[in-house]
Design an enzyme around this catalytic site. Structure first.
Site: not given
Length: 209
Positions: A7, A128
């Protein structure tokens, strides 16, 4: 073998280094050092290998923002990293016809309870580390206690993120059984500056499991 999402791709060199990844994330959030303009996204999308899925990362976007993003990147998936409600996630999925990755900040097992409301509207969950108020929604290089994920009993597939590095990714996959892993700051030499060597090392380590 776990699948890999890199990412925060924002330059051609990191794009090339991530050529064996399964997904690439492109950030459309101005508060992030990895933020892309529409022109930058278009240029990178044109260089992206055809077998890699492009993921547009957005934070509480309105429809106009999503329209611009889709026009620039033509993503395969949309990742929502804000406080989007289940109704908003469903609306985005139905209107823009893209599979949805919904991110959740996790600190304790109780944080997993919020996922149940999104089971019918998100295609993947991303777990996360839960950010502090002063931090970015994601990409902070923080990990969390992976053992709490054993409390997740939903049916939606999930990917692991938060504080992952080439050094700890093997252990993270072995402990959690993650089918996909997501990394951003863990393959950077400075915030927003990807390191091609770290990208290669991360992918190699993750795909050996």
């Amino acid at each position: 073998m776990a699948k890999v999402k890199i990412c925060g791709i924002n330059d051609p060199l990191s794009l090339m280094a991530a050529a064996t990844a399964d997904m690439l994330g492109f950030v459309f959030y101005k508060g992030s050092p990895r933020h892309l303009s529409n022109d930058q996204a278009t240029q990178l999308a044109a260089q992206c290998a055809p077998h890699i899925e492009r993921v547009a990362l957005l934070v509480d976007p309105d429809d106009e923002r999503i329209d611009h993003c889709l026009g620039a990147l033509s993503p395969h998936r949309i990742q929502l990293h804000g406080h989007e409600t289940p109704a908003r996630v469903r609306e985005i999925k139905n209107k823009f016809h893209r599979p949805i990755i919904k991110a959740f900040g996790i600190r304790t097992a109780e944080d997993l309870l919020q996922c149940a409301a999104y089971e019918e509207c998100a295609d993947w969950f991303l777990f996360d580390a839960k950010p502090d108020v002063s931090e970015l929604p994601g990409g902070n290089g923080k990990s969390f206690d992976w053992s709490v994920l054993s409390a997740y009993d939903g049916k939606t597939p999930w990917m692991l993120s938060g504080g992952l590095t080439p050094e700890n990714i093997s252990g993270a996959i072995a402990q959690t059984g993650a089918l996909m892993v997501d990394v951003s700051s863990g393959v950077e030499k400075a915030p927003g500056e990807k390191d091609p060597n770290l990208i290669n090392a991360f992918i190699d380590a993750a795909q050996k499991i």
